[in-house]
Design an enzyme around this catalytic site. Structure first.
Site, PDB file in Angstrom:
ATOM      1  N   HIS A  56      75.163  -7.209 122.559  1.00  0.00           N
ATOM      2  CA  HIS A  56      76.265  -6.663 123.332  1.00  0.00           C
ATOM      3  C   HIS A  56      76.782  -7.711 124.340  1.00  0.00           C
ATOM      4  CE1 HIS A  56      74.292  -3.116 122.015  1.00  0.00           C
ATOM      5  NE2 HIS A  56      75.185  -2.507 122.050  1.00  0.00           N
ATOM      6  N   ASP A  59      74.166  -7.306 127.080  1.00  0.00           N
ATOM      7  CA  ASP A  59      72.642  -7.849 126.721  1.00  0.00           C
ATOM      8  C   ASP A  59      72.527  -9.316 127.476  1.00  0.00           C
ATOM      9  OD1 ASP A  59      72.638  -5.471 125.571  1.00  0.00           O
ATOM     10  OD2 ASP A  59      72.812  -6.533 123.508  1.00  0.00           O
ATOM     11  N   MET A  90      76.653 -11.630 114.698  1.00  0.00           N
ATOM     12  CA  MET A  90      77.464 -10.326 115.021  1.00  0.00           C
ATOM     13  C   MET A  90      77.149 -10.112 116.485  1.00  0.00           C
ATOM     14  SD  MET A  90      76.448  -6.898 115.873  1.00  0.00           S
ATOM     15  CE  MET A  90      75.357  -5.765 115.418  1.00  0.00           C
ATOM     16  N   GLU A 183      80.341   1.821 113.477  1.00  0.00           N
ATOM     17  CA  GLU A 183      79.128   2.521 113.326  1.00  0.00           C
ATOM     18  C   GLU A 183      79.217   3.879 113.839  1.00  0.00           C
ATOM     19  OE1 GLU A 183      76.110  -0.033 115.198  1.00  0.00           O
ATOM     20  OE2 GLU A 183      74.701   2.167 115.004  1.00  0.00           O
ATOM     21  N   LYS A 185      77.523   7.868 114.431  1.00  0.00           N
ATOM     22  CA  LYS A 185      76.292   8.548 114.803  1.00  0.00           C
ATOM     23  C   LYS A 185      76.584   9.959 114.921  1.00  0.00           C
ATOM     24  CE  LYS A 185      72.430   7.959 117.987  1.00  0.00           C
ATOM     25  NZ  LYS A 185      71.769   7.485 118.887  1.00  0.00           N
ATOM     26  N   GLU A 219      73.878   3.007 109.902  1.00  0.00           N
ATOM     27  CA  GLU A 219      72.629   2.778 110.277  1.00  0.00           C
ATOM     28  C   GLU A 219      71.789   3.983 109.659  1.00  0.00           C
ATOM     29  OE1 GLU A 219      71.599   2.072 114.236  1.00  0.00           O
ATOM     30  OE2 GLU A 219      70.203   3.518 114.482  1.00  0.00           O
ATOM     31  N   HIS A 222      70.812   7.040 111.709  1.00  0.00           N
ATOM     32  CA  HIS A 222      72.188   7.713 112.302  1.00  0.00           C
ATOM     33  C   HIS A 222      72.401   8.777 111.007  1.00  0.00           C
ATOM     34  CE1 HIS A 222      73.561   4.760 115.481  1.00  0.00           C
ATOM     35  NE2 HIS A 222      72.157   5.400 115.549  1.00  0.00           N
ATOM     36  N   ASP A 247      72.537  -1.557 109.705  1.00  0.00           N
ATOM     37  CA  ASP A 247      71.574  -1.355 110.718  1.00  0.00           C
ATOM     38  C   ASP A 247      70.376  -0.663 110.129  1.00  0.00           C
ATOM     39  OD1 ASP A 247      72.985  -2.744 112.798  1.00  0.00           O
ATOM     40  OD2 ASP A 247      73.302  -0.801 114.004  1.00  0.00           O
ATOM     41  N   ASP A 257      66.634  10.579 118.578  1.00  0.00           N
ATOM     42  CA  ASP A 257      67.081   9.198 118.097  1.00  0.00           C
ATOM     43  C   ASP A 257      65.967   8.247 118.138  1.00  0.00           C
ATOM     44  OD1 ASP A 257      68.303   6.866 117.385  1.00  0.00           O
ATOM     45  OD2 ASP A 257      69.544   6.707 119.227  1.00  0.00           O
ATOM     46  N   ASP A 259      64.839   5.514 116.178  1.00  0.00           N
ATOM     47  CA  ASP A 259      64.870   3.869 116.001  1.00  0.00           C
ATOM     48  C   ASP A 259      63.648   3.214 115.669  1.00  0.00           C
ATOM     49  OD1 ASP A 259      67.711   3.806 116.336  1.00  0.00           O
ATOM     50  OD2 ASP A 259      67.545   3.354 118.555  1.00  0.00           O
ATOM     51  N   ASP A 289      68.003  -2.448 113.438  1.00  0.00           N
ATOM     52  CA  ASP A 289      68.442  -2.020 114.874  1.00  0.00           C
ATOM     53  C   ASP A 289      67.506  -0.924 115.235  1.00  0.00           C
ATOM     54  OD1 ASP A 289      69.542  -1.251 117.266  1.00  0.00           O
ATOM     55  OD2 ASP A 289      71.208   0.063 116.233  1.00  0.00           O
TER      56      ASP A 289
END
Ligand code: GLT
Ligand code: MN
Ligand code: MN
Length: 388
Positions: A56, A59, A90, A183, A185, A219, A222, A247, A257, A259, A289
């Site tokens: 991002h 980030d 990406m 994306e 969710k 994802e 998700h 993802d 969530d 992950d 991800d």
């Protein structure tokens, strides 16, 4: 003997800075790991055998960095990527962390927030292109509601369309050649998020001004949070020519969530997904991800990253075995048409119409035949569990 499951650049394994850089903060507890500087994340990922790193805007570049600070940070990061032979396939934009986005970004009620969100995304696109990225992910984490008193959902969709159209024009105008991957969710961090599933985005994309520039980024977790079969979502995206990115992670349905490391929760659905990606020849990034358990130090984070790639490659090898297994293939061959005289239902014509209307079907006989899926599934389990 070389490790048959060692990751190689052609596997196109990538991780977000936010994945290995996740510090284990959750709604009930604070960070458990020190911040991981982006350059160190690149070094760790390259050492683990990854090919790419995604990010991002924030980030890498703090949201309030001055233009000169920004340039200095970006130059340092580029040098680190070059040094470690990592690509940035990406990039994306953070439209969910800052309090300004508490009512949404592209769909917020305040037009100044919406405009700021589009401006922030344009700058993140500049950064993406500067780092060599070709795919731009948009995850609308805050585009949703706790109460639908705030706006009509169809107005939110119109605002989203306006923003994505504007961003596509920006990419064309600047000759960026970016492709957008949307994306979905269903919830978290909002009570409900608009465009809850990949399928919702697949219906939204044809309504855009530049549908050819826009695809999806399904994802695993998700779709599973929504109780759905992720393979079916991915296959629909693929079949529509819209699988721009993916993802990979894992999740037990009905939970928060999570992950989790790829394949660590639902190994069988991970198997079908890997088998599908390998069979159709998906050649985009295989992006993980996910993040390490909160119990880990950075050694454990590295184990987590290696584990994602290893599980993918082990499952790809199992999928090859599945395809080469004689008994499985005999069963698979018996699933299809076999000998039959069923009239064709492809390409409508008056002849086919009449043939179909005049055909006689032995419904009872058709319904009686066992299909052998129990055997086929158990053989699959044997392959997966290493018993064949
Ligand atoms: C965030 C989210 C992910 C998205 C990322 C892209 S950020 O961590 O949970 O699913 O892919 O914005
Ligand atoms: Mn994601
Ligand atoms: Mn997620």
């Amino acid at each position: 003997m070389p490790d048959p499951f060692a990751p190689r650049p052609e596997h196109k394994f990538s991780f977000g800075l936010w994945t290995v850089g996740n510090r284990g903060r959750d709604p009930f507890g604070d960070a458990v790991r020190e911040p991981l500087p982006p350059e160190d994340a690149v070094a760790m990922l390259s050492e683990a055998g990854a090919w790419g790193v995604n990010l991002h805007d924030n980030d890498l570049v703090p949201i309030d960095a001055s233009p000169s600070e920004r340039d200095r940070i970006v130059a340092g990061f580029r040098r680190a990527c070059e040094r470690h032979g990592m690509v940035v396939p990406m990039a994306t934009v953070n439209l969910f962390f800052d309090p300004v986005f508490r009512d949404g970004a592209f769909t917020a009620n305040d037009p100044r927030v919406r405009a700021y969100a589009v401006q922030k995304t344009m700058r993140a696109m500049d950064l993406a292109v500067e780092l060599g990225a070709r795919i731009f992910v948009l995850w609308g984490g805050r585009e949703g509601t706790e109460t639908d008193a705030c706006r009509r959902p169809d107005d939110a969709i119109k605002r989203l369309r306006e923003a994505v159209n504007f961003l596509c024009e920006y990419s064309v105008d600047r000759r960026y050649g970016l492709r957008f991957a949307l994306e979905a969710k269903p919830n978290e961090p909002r009570g409900d998020i608009y465009m809850a599933t990949t399928a919702a985005y697949l219906a939204f994309i044809p309504t855009l001004d530049h549908p050819e520039m826009v695809g999806v980024n399904p994802e695993v977790a998700h779709e599973q949070m929504a109780g759905l079969n992720v393979l079916h979502a991915v296959a629909q995206a693929w079949e529509a020519g819209k699988l721009f990115h993916i993802d990979l992670n894992d999740q037990f349905p009905g939970r928060y969530d999570q992950d989790f490391r790829f394949g660590s929760a639902n190994v069988k659905s991970a198997f079908w997904l890997v088998k599908f990606l390998e069979e159709v020849g998906y050649d985009g990034p295989r992006h993980f991800d996910a993040h390490a358990y909160r119990t880990e130090d950075y050694g454990g984070v590295c184990d987590f990253a290696r584990g994602c790639m290893r599980t993918y490659l082990v499952l790809a090898e199992r999928a090859r075995r599945w395809r080469e297994d004689r008994e499985i293939q005999t069963l698979v061959a018996s699933l299809g048409d076999g000998d039959h005289d069923a009239p064709a239902v492809s390409a409508y014509s008056p002849q086919r119409r009449d043939a179909l209307l005049g055909a006689a079907f032995d419904r009872a006989a058709l319904a009686r035949r066992g299909l052998g899926y129990e055997r086929l599934d158990q053989l699959t389990m044997d392959v997966l569990l290493g018993a064949r």
